[in-house]
Design an enzyme around this catalytic site. Structure first.
Site, PDB file in Angstrom:
ATOM      1  N   CYS A  69       0.880  -1.171   0.000  1.00 23.36           N
ATOM      2  CA  CYS A  69       0.000   0.000   0.000  1.00 23.36           C
ATOM      3  C   CYS A  69       0.921   1.226   0.000  1.00 23.36           C
ATOM      4  O   CYS A  69       1.681   1.415   0.953  1.00 23.36           O
ATOM      5  CB  CYS A  69      -0.856  -0.032   1.260  1.00 23.36           C
ATOM      6  SG  CYS A  69      -1.896   1.423   1.476  1.00 23.36           S
ATOM      7  N   CYS A 199      -0.500   3.627  -6.601  1.00 24.03           N
ATOM      8  CA  CYS A 199      -1.480   3.088  -5.656  1.00 24.03           C
ATOM      9  C   CYS A 199      -1.722   1.662  -6.112  1.00 24.03           C
ATOM     10  O   CYS A 199      -1.979   1.427  -7.304  1.00 24.03           O
ATOM     11  CB  CYS A 199      -2.784   3.884  -5.710  1.00 24.03           C
ATOM     12  SG  CYS A 199      -4.124   3.072  -4.804  1.00 24.03           S
TER      13      CYS A 199
HETATM   14  N1  DGL Z   1      -3.682   0.498  -2.252  1.00 26.34           N
HETATM   15  C1  DGL Z   1      -3.492   1.675  -1.454  1.00 26.34           C
HETATM   16  C2  DGL Z   1      -2.261   2.435  -1.971  1.00 26.34           C
HETATM   17  O1  DGL Z   1      -1.410   1.854  -2.636  1.00 26.34           O
HETATM   18  C3  DGL Z   1      -4.775   2.440  -1.434  1.00 26.34           C
HETATM   19  C4  DGL Z   1      -4.880   3.406  -0.337  1.00 26.34           C
HETATM   20  C5  DGL Z   1      -6.278   3.721   0.099  1.00 26.34           C
HETATM   21  O2  DGL Z   1      -6.833   2.890   0.803  1.00 26.34           O
HETATM   22  O3  DGL Z   1      -6.762   4.826  -0.210  1.00 26.34           O
HETATM   23  O4  DGL Z   1      -2.070   3.601  -1.699  1.00 26.34           O
END
Ligand code: DGL
Length: 277
Positions: A69, A199
Site C-alpha cells: 500500500c 497506488c
Molecule cells: N492500495 C493503497 C495504496 O497503494 C490504497 C490506499 C487507500 O486505501 O486509499 O495507496
C-alpha cells in the site's frame, strides 16, 4: 511466512506478482477493508491502522511484512520501523512498495542488495497517479529528486478512485474517473514519457490507464518491480525466506460479503477467505 498488507484489495496486485515469483513461499494477505480507503485519513489513523495490520500478520507467524500500500508505506512505514517494530516484534522486518519503485525509476540502488535494476531504464518525465495522501506526503518526489535530479515527477492525486474500485462502482464510472485524471495531467504536461500507478489498487484497472495514456507513455509496473526487489532482498537476507508449500491465506478485517475483488481473487486461486476482528 511472508505477510502482505493493504488497506483493502489493492495489495492483491502485489500478492499475485509475489506468488508468481516465489511459488514455494507461504503468504498471508490482510486487507483492512473495515478502514479502507486510507487515502483521505489522517496520518495518525494511517499509522494506527497499519500498525494493527502488521501486528496481526506478525501474530500469525510472519517474520517479514510487505506494506503493499503506497499510502501506508509513504505515511507509516518509517514511524513503525523506528518507534515500534523492534520492541513489539524483535528481529522482524517491514518493507514497503515505495523504495523498490524509487530504485526502478532512478536506476539508483537503495542498498547493495538491489541487483534487479538493469531491467528498468530510467525515464525523464514521469506521471505519478496515487491517493491524495501519497501525493501530499511528497515521498516519491523527495526520494527521486535526491537520487536523480534529472528526473521530474508530475503528480496527480486521484480522489475517489480507490472508493470506486473497492465499492465495485462498475466499469463506466471507474473509466470516467481515470480518463478525467489522465487528461487533466496531460493537458498541463505534454512531455510525459512514463507513468507510475502509485497506488496498488490502480493496476486492478490498468487497462483504463493504458487507454487514457496512449501508446507513447510507458506504464511502469509496481507489482513486478516489488517482486523483483524482494527476490534480491531475500537473497541477501535468507533468514526471511524459509520456503514453504506455496500456500496463501487471505484475511480481511471487513465484511466478507462486500469485499468483491478479494472474493474474486480467492475464487480464482481456490483460497478460503477469513475474517479477523
Ligand atoms: N492500495 C493503497 C495504496 O497503494 C490504497 C490506499 C487507500 O486505501 O486509499 O495507496
Amino acid at each position: 511466512m511472508i505477510g502482505v498488507f493493504d488497506s483493502g484489495s489493492g495489495g492483491l496486485t502485489v500478492l499475485e506478482a509475489l506468488q508468481k515469483q516465489f511459488p514455494n513461499q507461504d503468504f498471508i494477505y490482510l486487507g483492512d477493508h473495515a478502514n479502507a480507503p486510507y487515502g483521505h485519513r489522517s496520518n495518525e489513523q494511517i499509522v494506527e491502522f497499519t500498525k494493527a495490520g502488521v501486528d496481526t500478520l506478525m501474530q500469525n507467524g510472519c517474520k517479514l511484512v510487505i506494506l503493499a500500500c503506497n499510502t501506508a508505506a509513504a505515511v507509516a512505514l518509517r514511524t513503525l520501523q523506528q518507534n515500534w517494530l523492534e520492541h513489539a516484534h524483535p528481529g522482524k522486518r517491514i518493507l514497503g512498495v515505495l523504495v523498490p519503485m524509487v530504485e526502478a525509476i532512478t536506476g539508483v540502488p537503495w542498498s547493495k542488495t538491489s541487483a534487479h535494476l538493469e531491467n528498468h531504464p530510467p525515464h525523464k518525465n514521469i506521471a505519478v497517479f496515487a491517493t491524495r495522501k501519497t501525493i501530499e506526503s511528497k515521498a516519491y518526489d523527495q526520494e527521486v529528486r535526491k537520487r536523480a535530479p534529472g528526473i521530474t515527477l508530475f503528480s496527480k492525486a486521484c480522489p475517489g478512485l480507490v472508493d470506486a474500485i473497492e465499492g465495485g462502482a462498475g466499469d463506466l464510472p471507474v473509466k470516467g474517473l481515470i480518463s478525467g485524471y489522465v487528461q487533466e495531467l496531460l493537458a498541463k504536461h505534454n512531455n510525459i514519457d512514463a507513468a507510475l500507478l502509485g497506488c496498488t489498487h490502480f493496476p486492478l484497472v490498468k487497462s483504463y490507464f493504458e487507454e487514457a495514456l496512449g501508446k507513447n507513455i510507458k506504464l511502469l509496473s509496481q507489482p513486478t518491480v516489488v517482486a523483483e526487489a524482494l527476490q534480491s532482498y531475500l537473497q541477501a537476507h535468507p533468514e526471511f525466506a524459509a520456503s514453504g508449500d506455496g500456500i496463501t491465506k487471505i484475511m480481511t478485517t471487513g465484511n466478507v460479503a462486500s469485499t468483491t475483488a478479494l472474493d474474486a481473487y480467492c475464487t480464482r486461486h481456490s483460497i478460503k477467505l477469513l475474517t479477523v476482528d
